[in-house]
Scaffold this active site. Structure first.
Site, PDB file in Angstrom:
ATOM      1  N   THR A  59      42.191  69.666  14.845  1.00  0.00           N
ATOM      2  CA  THR A  59      43.208  69.512  14.028  1.00  0.00           C
ATOM      3  C   THR A  59      43.235  70.416  12.648  1.00  0.00           C
ATOM      4  O   THR A  59      44.636  69.667  11.707  1.00  0.00           O
ATOM      5  CB  THR A  59      43.132  67.973  13.647  1.00  0.00           C
ATOM      6  OG1 THR A  59      41.295  67.513  12.757  1.00  0.00           O
ATOM      7  CG2 THR A  59      43.004  66.481  14.476  1.00  0.00           C
ATOM      8  N   GLY A  73      38.055  69.060  18.170  1.00  0.00           N
ATOM      9  CA  GLY A  73      37.863  68.962  16.346  1.00  0.00           C
ATOM     10  C   GLY A  73      39.303  69.863  16.301  1.00  0.00           C
ATOM     11  O   GLY A  73      39.146  71.064  15.463  1.00  0.00           O
ATOM     12  N   PHE A 106      35.737  70.718   5.423  1.00  0.00           N
ATOM     13  CA  PHE A 106      34.091  70.792   5.791  1.00  0.00           C
ATOM     14  C   PHE A 106      33.511  69.694   4.828  1.00  0.00           C
ATOM     15  O   PHE A 106      32.484  69.076   3.962  1.00  0.00           O
ATOM     16  CB  PHE A 106      33.064  71.731   6.444  1.00  0.00           C
ATOM     17  CG  PHE A 106      31.844  71.464   6.508  1.00  0.00           C
ATOM     18  CD1 PHE A 106      30.865  71.559   7.694  1.00  0.00           C
ATOM     19  CD2 PHE A 106      30.651  71.832   5.288  1.00  0.00           C
ATOM     20  CE1 PHE A 106      29.617  70.553   8.198  1.00  0.00           C
ATOM     21  CE2 PHE A 106      29.164  71.942   5.326  1.00  0.00           C
ATOM     22  CZ  PHE A 106      28.427  71.381   6.566  1.00  0.00           C
ATOM     23  N   VAL A 111      35.405  62.313  19.872  1.00  0.00           N
ATOM     24  CA  VAL A 111      33.872  62.303  21.174  1.00  0.00           C
ATOM     25  C   VAL A 111      33.619  61.267  21.317  1.00  0.00           C
ATOM     26  O   VAL A 111      32.842  61.715  22.017  1.00  0.00           O
ATOM     27  CB  VAL A 111      33.970  63.999  20.375  1.00  0.00           C
ATOM     28  CG1 VAL A 111      34.557  65.233  20.680  1.00  0.00           C
ATOM     29  CG2 VAL A 111      33.220  64.087  18.799  1.00  0.00           C
ATOM     30  N   GLY A 122      37.452  76.652   3.162  1.00  0.00           N
ATOM     31  CA  GLY A 122      39.133  76.996   4.088  1.00  0.00           C
ATOM     32  C   GLY A 122      39.264  76.678   4.921  1.00  0.00           C
ATOM     33  O   GLY A 122      39.893  75.648   5.661  1.00  0.00           O
ATOM     34  N   GLY A 159      40.323  73.476  10.147  1.00  0.00           N
ATOM     35  CA  GLY A 159      40.112  73.843   9.775  1.00  0.00           C
ATOM     36  C   GLY A 159      39.371  75.212  11.554  1.00  0.00           C
ATOM     37  O   GLY A 159      40.442  76.155  11.697  1.00  0.00           O
ATOM     38  N   PHE A 160      37.430  75.745  11.557  1.00  0.00           N
ATOM     39  CA  PHE A 160      37.727  75.972  12.717  1.00  0.00           C
ATOM     40  C   PHE A 160      38.042  75.902  13.823  1.00  0.00           C
ATOM     41  O   PHE A 160      38.575  77.309  14.389  1.00  0.00           O
ATOM     42  CB  PHE A 160      36.004  75.832  12.997  1.00  0.00           C
ATOM     43  CG  PHE A 160      35.462  76.238  12.093  1.00  0.00           C
ATOM     44  CD1 PHE A 160      35.768  77.162  10.929  1.00  0.00           C
ATOM     45  CD2 PHE A 160      33.514  76.238  12.524  1.00  0.00           C
ATOM     46  CE1 PHE A 160      34.560  76.939   9.990  1.00  0.00           C
ATOM     47  CE2 PHE A 160      32.910  76.268  11.449  1.00  0.00           C
ATOM     48  CZ  PHE A 160      33.439  77.163  10.442  1.00  0.00           C
ATOM     49  N   TYR A 174      22.285  65.728   9.008  1.00  0.00           N
ATOM     50  CA  TYR A 174      23.039  67.590   9.718  1.00  0.00           C
ATOM     51  C   TYR A 174      21.631  69.027  10.205  1.00  0.00           C
ATOM     52  O   TYR A 174      22.625  69.218  10.983  1.00  0.00           O
ATOM     53  CB  TYR A 174      23.330  67.644   8.094  1.00  0.00           C
ATOM     54  CG  TYR A 174      24.287  68.904   8.646  1.00  0.00           C
ATOM     55  CD1 TYR A 174      25.062  68.839   9.235  1.00  0.00           C
ATOM     56  CD2 TYR A 174      24.546  70.045   8.034  1.00  0.00           C
ATOM     57  CE1 TYR A 174      26.291  69.810   9.590  1.00  0.00           C
ATOM     58  CE2 TYR A 174      25.059  71.475   8.522  1.00  0.00           C
ATOM     59  CZ  TYR A 174      26.543  70.904   9.226  1.00  0.00           C
ATOM     60  OH  TYR A 174      27.010  72.184  10.061  1.00  0.00           O
ATOM     61  N   LEU A 196      27.892  80.280   5.181  1.00  0.00           N
ATOM     62  CA  LEU A 196      28.753  79.316   4.207  1.00  0.00           C
ATOM     63  C   LEU A 196      30.042  79.575   4.394  1.00  0.00           C
ATOM     64  O   LEU A 196      30.361  80.796   4.442  1.00  0.00           O
ATOM     65  CB  LEU A 196      28.379  79.574   2.739  1.00  0.00           C
ATOM     66  CG  LEU A 196      29.264  80.119   1.757  1.00  0.00           C
ATOM     67  CD1 LEU A 196      28.358  77.905   0.811  1.00  0.00           C
ATOM     68  CD2 LEU A 196      28.871  80.671   0.189  1.00  0.00           C
TER      69      LEU A 196
END
Length: 272
Positions: free
Chosen positions: A32, A30, A208, A78, A205, A34-35, A170, A202
């Site tokens: 691409t 993942g 999500f 994935v 940036g 964010g985190f 979730y 929380l």
């Protein structure tokens, strides 16, 4: 790139001395946005070669253009079980001995109550957050055990510990992440392979909330009046965890911004 090479910290040097390639190797799912993108950048800065995987190859190629030869972009979903299982043998020579796996790929979809939400959304979350994580771990763990070194980082969530309305599946997937992590630690006793669940609260940036709510205005409103965690905060934490001495395992680390706290139990006073 010369500047990055000169900044390789002591833990990367120790990994090389332990028998890895010139630079230790990390794989981030993942990556691409964010985190994942922040973690990939930080690990390259820390002296890793990084295999960055994700579904949007153009974004991975942009990351490779930014970071140079230290990053290998690999298009991967994935939830594609055959592709994940084939991944270890399909990597180029010199990239196969993965020292750090960051299971970052994941998502939340919707905030509807359980009887109102989409069953398809539930299945997508289970396929990505549970099955995808399990398949990635199973694909790379045998090599780590054989080499007797490695670290699997799971990106969990405070939703795996604290329930809230609309989190239903979730939150259930992130509770699975924690239990899976602890059971892996039990299986790995006697092997120098570490496993950690990083559970943020929380965090802004990233994509999500936009993915979850499918509305840019609603997604932005989630962070109104707050100073949330950032992807760079998560990347800094991952960097610290993997940089600890090899005999130290952080089982679980929970992160919240100071504007957030667990809210306690809810009571409906109209029910009396």
């Amino acid at each position: 790139m010369d500047k990055i090479m000169n900044e390789i910290p002591a833990h990367a040097t120790l990994l090389r001395a332990a028998g890895t390639a010139e630079r230790p190797i990390a794989l981030v799912t993942g990556a691409t946005a964010g985190f994942g993108a922040s973690i990939a950048r930080r690990l390259v800065r820390d002296g890793y070669h990084v295999i960055a995987t994700g579904r949007r190859l153009a974004r991975l190629n942009d990351l490779a253009a930014e970071l140079g030869d230290a990053l290998l972009p690999v298009e991967l979903d994935v939830t594609d079980r055959s592709a994940v299982r084939a991944l270890p043998d399909s990597l180029p020579e010199g990239w196969r001995a993965v020292d750090v796996l960051v299971n970052n790929a994941g998502l939340a979809l919707g905030l509807d109550k359980a009887w109102q939400t989409s069953a398809d959304d539930w299945e997508t979350m289970i396929a990505t957050n549970i099955s995808g994580m399990v398949e990635m771990t199973r694909a790379l763990l045998p090599g780590m055990v054989e080499r007797n070194r490695g670290h699997v980082i799971m990106l969990g969530s405070t939703a795996g510990r604290y329930p809230y309305p609309g989190a239903n599946v979730y939150g259930g997937t992130k509770a699975f992440v924690e239990q899976f992590t602890q059971n892996l630690r039990s299986d790995l006793l006697g092997h120098a392979v570490r496993v950690t669940n990083v559970a943020p609260g929380l965090c802004g940036g990233s994509e999500f909330s936009l993915v979850r709510l499918r509305d840019a205005g609603q997604a932005a409103a989630v962070y109104d009046g707050t100073q949330p965690l950032t992807p760079d905060d998560i990347a800094e934490t991952v960097s610290w965890i993997v940089g600890l001495p090899a005999h130290v395992n952080v089982n679980y680390i929970e992160m919240m911004p100071v504007c957030q706290a667990s809210a306690g139990l809810a009571v409906d006073r109209k029910m009396g």
